[in-house]
Design a protein around this motif. Structure first.
Motif, PDB file in Angstrom:
ATOM      1  N   PRO A 144     -10.486  54.790 120.725  1.00 17.45           N
ATOM      2  CA  PRO A 144      -9.943  55.758 120.167  1.00 17.45           C
ATOM      3  C   PRO A 144      -9.470  55.662 118.793  1.00 17.45           C
ATOM      4  CG  PRO A 144      -8.882  55.824 122.414  1.00 17.45           C
ATOM      5  CD  PRO A 144      -9.915  54.376 122.022  1.00 17.45           C
ATOM      6  N   GLY A 145      -9.886  56.523 117.834  1.00 18.49           N
ATOM      7  CA  GLY A 145      -9.508  56.259 116.443  1.00 18.49           C
ATOM      8  C   GLY A 145     -10.130  55.271 115.619  1.00 18.49           C
ATOM      9  N   ALA A 146     -11.219  54.692 116.260  1.00 25.64           N
ATOM     10  CA  ALA A 146     -11.928  53.825 115.299  1.00 25.64           C
ATOM     11  C   ALA A 146     -12.754  54.245 114.200  1.00 25.64           C
ATOM     12  CB  ALA A 146     -12.882  53.190 116.276  1.00 25.64           C
ATOM     13  N   GLU A 147     -13.146  53.762 113.236  1.00 17.77           N
ATOM     14  CA  GLU A 147     -13.712  53.922 112.115  1.00 17.77           C
ATOM     15  C   GLU A 147     -15.248  54.304 112.524  1.00 17.77           C
ATOM     16  OE1 GLU A 147     -15.598  52.408 107.730  1.00 17.77           O
ATOM     17  OE2 GLU A 147     -14.637  51.032 109.188  1.00 17.77           O
ATOM     18  N   GLU A 202     -18.615  56.408 122.381  1.00 12.75           N
ATOM     19  CA  GLU A 202     -17.224  56.101 122.754  1.00 12.75           C
ATOM     20  C   GLU A 202     -16.519  56.332 123.847  1.00 12.75           C
ATOM     21  OE1 GLU A 202     -18.360  58.158 120.130  1.00 12.75           O
ATOM     22  OE2 GLU A 202     -17.650  57.107 118.104  1.00 12.75           O
TER      23      GLU A 202
END
Length: 241
Positions: A144-147, A202
């Motif tokens: 979560p929140g990865a580029e 994801e």
């Protein structure tokens, strides 16, 4: 064990399956109805092992899918994929992919369509995936929140971007979203057998999809020493109501 399909159908299915380089073995589940699994399965390990497959997991790779009582092959739904991943101890790794069309918006405003794949990023460690430039996916790319990142096939990189090395680390717009190109994959990388772009599938998407991710192809890597027949039996137990 009572057969649900003829040997001629099995041989035809094997010929079709062997053409898919994602597979070095196949675990097949038999569906008794649309919602209930029968208590049997078929394993085609001996027919499918191919020592030339360029995958680190070698002959421990297994494609996991289901057969209806009529013999039609279907992919697992997300809930069963998650059940196998979380509860099936026969596997060292369970991943998934989904083949998708993507669009790329170029700097001149031109929009071009490409075939591509969403792939659980942790799968790369089992594939001997060596980019010609940059890096492959790592497990963190699915966090979560990865580029937002993307991988590109070498032939597309050469054809459309003149093999510009500065593309790696730069952003392109894929399906309306800026994504950083982190690596260029060689044309010999065939996972699955075609496609020009790869994006991480994801974990948040899988957890929260509630069935909205269609065409999910499940695969696994057997633990060393685990027989395919053992994995068959366990998978059937895990996914049965």
């Amino acid at each position: 064990m009572r057969r649900l399909i003829s040997w001629g159908e099995v041989r035809l299915g094997l010929r079709l399956i062997v053409k898919q380089p994602i597979l070095s073995a196949t675990i097949v589940l038999a569906l008794a109805t649309g919602i209930c699994f029968a208590t049997m399965g078929y394993t085609f390990r001996e027919d499918l092992i191919n020592g030339t497959l360029p995958y680190a997991a070698g002959d421990r790779f297994a494609r996991i899918f289901a057969l209806t009582k009529e013999g039609a092959r279907i992919d697992l739904d997300i809930e069963r994929y998650q059940a196998i991943r979380e509860r099936a101890t026969s596997f060292e790794y369970v991943g998934a992919l989904a083949v998708r069309p993507f669009t790329v918006t170029h700097s001149n405003g031109e929009v071009e369509s490409f075939s591509g794949t969403q792939l659980t990023p942790g799968s790369m460690r089992w594939l001997d995936a060596v980019p010609v430039a940059g890096r492959a996916f790592v497990a963190e790319d699915g966090a979560p929140g990865a580029e937002p990142v993307v991988l590109m096939r070498e032939s597309l990189w050469r054809r459309r971007y003149s093999a510009d090395p500065s593309l790696v680390g730069s952003a392109i717009t894929v399906s309306g979203e800026p994504r950083t190109v982190v690596g260029i994959m060689p044309d010999s990388f065939l996972f699955p057998s075609s496609g020009e772009l790869w994006m991480p599938l994801e974990e948040a998407t899988l957890r929260n999809s509630r069935g909205t991710v269609t065409g999910l192809r499940t695969f696994g890597v057997l633990r060393p020493g685990v027989a395919f027949e053992t994995a068959d039996a366990e998978v059937l137990q895990v996914v049965s109501p």
